[in-house]
Design an enzyme around this catalytic site. Sequence first.
Site, PDB file in Angstrom:
ATOM      1  N   HIS A 257       0.824  -1.213   0.000  1.00  0.00           N
ATOM      2  CA  HIS A 257       0.000   0.000   0.000  1.00  0.00           C
ATOM      3  C   HIS A 257       0.864   1.272   0.000  1.00  0.00           C
ATOM      4  CE1 HIS A 257      -3.260  -2.739   0.507  1.00  0.00           C
ATOM      5  NE2 HIS A 257      -2.924  -3.071   1.741  1.00  0.00           N
TER       6      HIS A 257
ATOM      7  N   ASP B  42      -4.729  -8.347  -3.441  1.00  0.00           N
ATOM      8  CA  ASP B  42      -5.065  -8.169  -2.028  1.00  0.00           C
ATOM      9  C   ASP B  42      -6.316  -8.925  -1.582  1.00  0.00           C
ATOM     10  OD1 ASP B  42      -5.249  -7.252   0.551  1.00  0.00           O
ATOM     11  OD2 ASP B  42      -5.099  -5.129   0.094  1.00  0.00           O
TER      12      ASP B  42
END
Length: 456
Positions: free
Chosen positions: A271, A322
């Site tokens: 991220h 993810d």
Amino acid sequence: MNLFAELALTPEGWSKNVRVTLDQFGRITTVESEVEPNPDDQYLRNRILLPALSNLHSHSFQRAMSGLTEKRLEKRDSFWSWRELMYSFLERLNPEQIEAIAALVFMEMLECGYASVGEFHYVHHQRGGQHYENIAETSCRIISAAQKAGIGLTHLPVYYMQGGLNGKKLAEGQLRFGNEHEHFLAILTEAQVALQDAPEDYALGMAPHSLRAVSPDALQEIVEAVSTGPVHIHIAEQLKEVEDIQANYNARPVEWLLQNVAVDSRWCLIHATHMTPEETQNLAKSGAVVGLCPITEANLGDGIFDGTELLLSGGKYGIGSDSNVFIALTEELRLLEYSQRLVRKERNVMTNKTGSIGRALYNDALAGGAQALGRKSGSITPGNWADLLTLDADALTLWGCADDEFLDRWIFTGDDSLVREVWSAGRQMVSDGQHIQHHEIEQRYRTVIQEIRREK
Ligand code: NGQ
Ligand code: ZN
């Protein structure tokens, strides 16, 4: 095995009449262009041959909760309310179900063009935290699911030792993740044993979950104890996380990590959404890869990272799926570029050079993904694993274009249905758009979904 394609993307650029030879382990041995096909070559007619991407971040089990979290429960739903739902969803998953879900996810990844995956795996124990007889039971399930699907795996067992900052106790929903230092090392050892029977391209890394779930001391200790393999960590995803770290450690998350831990090219920072320009520059200098997961980051309302600053600093990135709420390679790249355009109110942002943005996105994600997984891959080069895919050159979407336009059309106008064949380390798992075990893997997953829904 030898492949022949009329057009391929090689390190030299777009090459015509390309012959790629592989050894018995699935490594590329030679790449020749402007040659004639041999009679025994697998002739890829009307196909464009590309290196296939690595998916650098996945929690496969979350695929089975897609659709369950898209309804408003609180006045203001957030990452944190989603996380509560995720905890309660995973409570009841058993190892067989974890394996069946992972097999489906890995199959879907292959079908959309990923040849390998970094599985950030943290559901280690039974409900309540009791260990399975083999402490690495669920890791073994992931390894076996990857083999069933034939995807290349970098397995990343997750170290999770506290429920939040300052030694907060694990909440009930986190008990399945929790390990002390020795138990985590035992999982790594057992996972390594399981990997001995896996294909040669399989690798082991580790993942301290986040600065929330691992204390500073524990992070230092684990990094000292494990000196090889990729290291992945979630960082600076949510603003609340940035604020909490700042309040407690007197530094922002990426700033703190770079100052206190020897972050280098083994590292992948997942991220890294919220960084100052200085943090971005220092992260780029460290040689680590940023793991961007555009679909999940949008789904969870994380925010948008500063792509321009990363590229100007010479930083590297790759992409991951993810939460697997939607497994779609083209959509990840498209959303990455589009979110940057919306923020900057410009076009063709994710490159420093002039020229095709599709090519830039694809090249960067190839290199960053391969580095993050510790995988010799990312280009059609002798010595690399044969991670390859083909696109359908006859499809209307790709009709009448040439070279880089193929990538621009595929990413911005097309979708993953243009992917026809996929090889992972030479294993051809997708043929004419479908995984070779599609039916069996899908049926098993359907049964699991029924089981899960019945138990609710
Ligand atoms: C995870 N997912 O580990 O699945 C996390 C949520 C947490 C993302 N960060 C849990 N996207 O970060 O505490
Ligand atoms: Zn994650």
